[in-house]
Design a protein around this motif. Structure first.
Motif, short mmCIF file in Angstrom:
data_model
loop_
_atom_site.label_atom_id
_atom_site.label_comp_id
_atom_site.label_asym_id
_atom_site.label_seq_id
_atom_site.Cartn_x
_atom_site.Cartn_y
_atom_site.Cartn_z
N LYS A 97 0.85 -1.19 0.00
CA LYS A 97 0.00 0.00 0.00
C LYS A 97 0.89 1.24 0.00
O LYS A 97 2.05 1.21 0.43
N LEU A 98 0.32 2.34 -0.49
CA LEU A 98 1.05 3.59 -0.61
C LEU A 98 0.26 4.70 0.08
O LEU A 98 -0.86 5.03 -0.35
N ALA A 99 0.82 5.21 1.17
CA ALA A 99 0.26 6.38 1.87
C ALA A 99 -1.20 6.18 2.28
O ALA A 99 -1.98 7.13 2.29
N GLU A 100 -1.60 4.97 2.57
CA GLU A 100 -2.94 4.63 3.03
C GLU A 100 -4.03 4.92 2.00
O GLU A 100 -5.22 4.77 2.30
N THR A 101 -3.66 5.32 0.80
CA THR A 101 -4.67 5.64 -0.22
C THR A 101 -4.69 4.66 -1.38
O THR A 101 -5.67 4.60 -2.12
N LEU A 102 -3.63 3.89 -1.57
CA LEU A 102 -3.56 2.96 -2.68
C LEU A 102 -3.12 1.58 -2.17
O LEU A 102 -2.09 1.46 -1.52
N ARG A 103 -3.91 0.56 -2.47
CA ARG A 103 -3.60 -0.81 -2.08
C ARG A 103 -3.58 -1.68 -3.34
O ARG A 103 -4.43 -1.53 -4.21
N TRP A 104 -2.60 -2.60 -3.41
CA TRP A 104 -2.46 -3.41 -4.61
C TRP A 104 -2.02 -4.82 -4.25
O TRP A 104 -1.45 -5.06 -3.18
N GLN A 105 -2.27 -5.74 -5.16
CA GLN A 105 -1.86 -7.14 -4.95
C GLN A 105 -1.70 -7.82 -6.31
O GLN A 105 -2.51 -7.63 -7.22
N LEU A 106 -0.65 -8.62 -6.42
CA LEU A 106 -0.38 -9.42 -7.61
C LEU A 106 -0.05 -10.83 -7.14
O LEU A 106 0.81 -11.01 -6.27
N SER A 107 -0.71 -11.84 -7.67
CA SER A 107 -0.49 -13.20 -7.20
C SER A 107 -0.55 -14.20 -8.35
O SER A 107 -1.16 -13.95 -9.39
N ALA A 108 0.12 -15.34 -8.13
CA ALA A 108 0.08 -16.46 -9.06
C ALA A 108 -0.11 -17.74 -8.25
O ALA A 108 0.43 -17.86 -7.14
N ASN A 138 -15.71 -37.25 -10.61
CA ASN A 138 -14.33 -37.12 -10.16
C ASN A 138 -13.38 -37.24 -11.34
O ASN A 138 -13.53 -38.15 -12.16
N LEU A 139 -12.41 -36.34 -11.42
CA LEU A 139 -11.32 -36.46 -12.37
C LEU A 139 -10.07 -36.85 -11.60
O LEU A 139 -9.70 -36.18 -10.63
N ALA A 140 -9.43 -37.94 -11.99
CA ALA A 140 -8.33 -38.50 -11.20
C ALA A 140 -7.23 -37.48 -10.95
O ALA A 140 -6.75 -37.32 -9.82
N ASP A 141 -6.78 -36.77 -11.97
CA ASP A 141 -5.71 -35.77 -11.85
C ASP A 141 -6.13 -34.51 -12.58
O ASP A 141 -6.49 -34.57 -13.76
N ALA A 142 -6.06 -33.38 -11.91
CA ALA A 142 -6.40 -32.11 -12.53
C ALA A 142 -5.45 -31.03 -12.02
O ALA A 142 -4.87 -31.15 -10.94
N ARG A 143 -5.33 -29.99 -12.81
CA ARG A 143 -4.45 -28.88 -12.44
C ARG A 143 -5.07 -27.57 -12.89
O ARG A 143 -5.54 -27.45 -14.03
N ILE A 144 -5.10 -26.59 -11.98
CA ILE A 144 -5.60 -25.26 -12.28
C ILE A 144 -4.54 -24.25 -11.84
O ILE A 144 -4.09 -24.28 -10.70
N LYS A 145 -4.14 -23.38 -12.75
CA LYS A 145 -3.16 -22.36 -12.42
C LYS A 145 -3.60 -21.03 -13.03
O LYS A 145 -4.35 -20.99 -14.02
N GLY A 146 -3.13 -19.94 -12.42
CA GLY A 146 -3.55 -18.66 -12.93
C GLY A 146 -2.85 -17.50 -12.25
O GLY A 146 -2.02 -17.69 -11.34
N VAL A 147 -3.19 -16.31 -12.68
CA VAL A 147 -2.64 -15.08 -12.11
C VAL A 147 -3.80 -14.12 -11.86
O VAL A 147 -4.81 -14.12 -12.58
N GLU A 148 -3.64 -13.29 -10.83
CA GLU A 148 -4.63 -12.29 -10.49
C GLU A 148 -3.93 -11.00 -10.11
O GLU A 148 -2.83 -11.02 -9.55
N ALA A 149 -4.58 -9.88 -10.40
CA ALA A 149 -4.05 -8.57 -10.01
C ALA A 149 -5.23 -7.70 -9.61
O ALA A 149 -6.31 -7.77 -10.22
N ARG A 150 -5.04 -6.90 -8.58
CA ARG A 150 -6.09 -5.98 -8.16
C ARG A 150 -5.48 -4.73 -7.55
O ARG A 150 -4.37 -4.78 -6.98
N ILE A 151 -6.21 -3.62 -7.65
CA ILE A 151 -5.76 -2.36 -7.10
C ILE A 151 -6.97 -1.57 -6.62
O ILE A 151 -8.03 -1.61 -7.25
#
Length: 291
Positions: A97-108, A138-151
């Motif tokens: 966060k910046l000066a209590e006015t801007l909050r951000w997050q980036l994740s994978a 049921n699927l025996a093996d599965a994989r989910i991956k991704g990215v997210e960003a928010r501000i």
């Protein structure tokens, strides 16, 4: 460092009153550890990472379900052989966060599943003479991956701007062959603004969804909706501590579009494709009381 350990147990013991079909009982349990790491370098940048085991039990309607909608040419059936889902998940990211006015997050994130629970079209094409049949499997093996960003940006007292975007990919694997997961949604983005002064507030949101690519669908010939953009507008007024009223116009520009979750399994040549469109412009008025 934030460690955690969780024990989960579930038991499904349904009663057959008023139902002539067969029903099943299930029970299972699991221990699911979790480990989180946060490095508070500064308020502006804080790297973090998390590893966790997951456990999700089947819900009663996934196991003992029976529903038919002949006017929309589909039905849903239960799966008495459904097993609990187990996950091994990793997430890394940055936030600050910046000066209590801007909050951000980036994740994978990268989630790997055993016995992944998903709703699939097990047969049918959605035509009047060949209705779709949905079932949780049921699927025996599965994989989910991704990215997210928010501000989130508090531009000035009472005025808030926010934006987010998420991109996800997923597939199951059987005998070395990868098949796309139909439950994974296409890329979605959202931009919103909200202004609040005294008892009044107004807000607007713009939602963008990318189209679903044929290569991201498990079955050739299914309808894959194109990208769309939708704008909503609304406001509210609070009379006192108890009562408030709000009004919204959804799909402000009356856009015709299809959500992927609504047309999964529908053939591209279906003669009733228009019946699966999302709602057009709509007006909503809500009176709320908080006691």
């Amino acid at each position: 460092m934030i460690p955690a350990l969780r024990f989960e147990h579930y038991k499904l013991d349904p009663k057959a009153a008023g139902y002539s079909g067969s029903i099943v009982s299930l029970s299972d349990q699991a221990v699911t550890p979790r480990l989180g790491l946060i490095w508070r370098v500064s308020p502006l940048v804080q790297p973090y990472a998390q590893w966790s085991k997951g456990f999700r039990a089947p819900t009663p309607d996934q196991v003992n379900n029976g529903f038919s909608n002949p006017t929309q040419f589909y039905q849903s059936i239960g799966n008495p052989d459904l097993k609990a889902e187990h996950a091994n998940s990793v997430e890394v990211g940055l936030r600050g966060k910046l000066a209590e006015t801007l909050r951000w997050q980036l994740s994978a994130y990268d989630n790997r599943y055993k016995d992944f629970i998903t709703q699939e079209v097990v047969r049918g094409t959605g035509r009047p003479t060949d209705p779709l049949v949905f079932q949780y499997v049921n699927l025996a093996d599965a994989r989910i991956k991704g990215v997210e960003a928010r501000i989130v940006w508090d531009l000035m007292p009472g005025l808030n701007l926010n934006a987010s975007v998420a991109k996800t990919r997923g597939h199951s694997t059987e005998n070395g062959v990868e098949t796309p997961l139909d439950s994974v949604q296409p890329l979605r983005g959202k931009v919103g603004a909200r202004y609040e002064t005294g008892p009044w507030s107004v807000e607007t949101t713009w939602v963008h969804s990318s189209g679903k690519k044929p290569s991201d669908v498990s079955t050739v010939g299914w309808y894959t909706p194109k990208k769309y953009d939708v704008v909503d507008l609304g406001g509210s007024y609070r009379f006192d501590k108890t009562y408030s009223i709000s009004t919204y116009v959804t799909n402000l520009f009356d856009k015709k579009y299809w959500r992927w979750s609504d047309v999964t399994g529908i053939a591209a040549t279906s003669p009733v494709l228009d019946s699966y469109t999302a709602p057009g412009r709509a007006f909503q008025v809500t009176l709320r009381a908080d006691f």
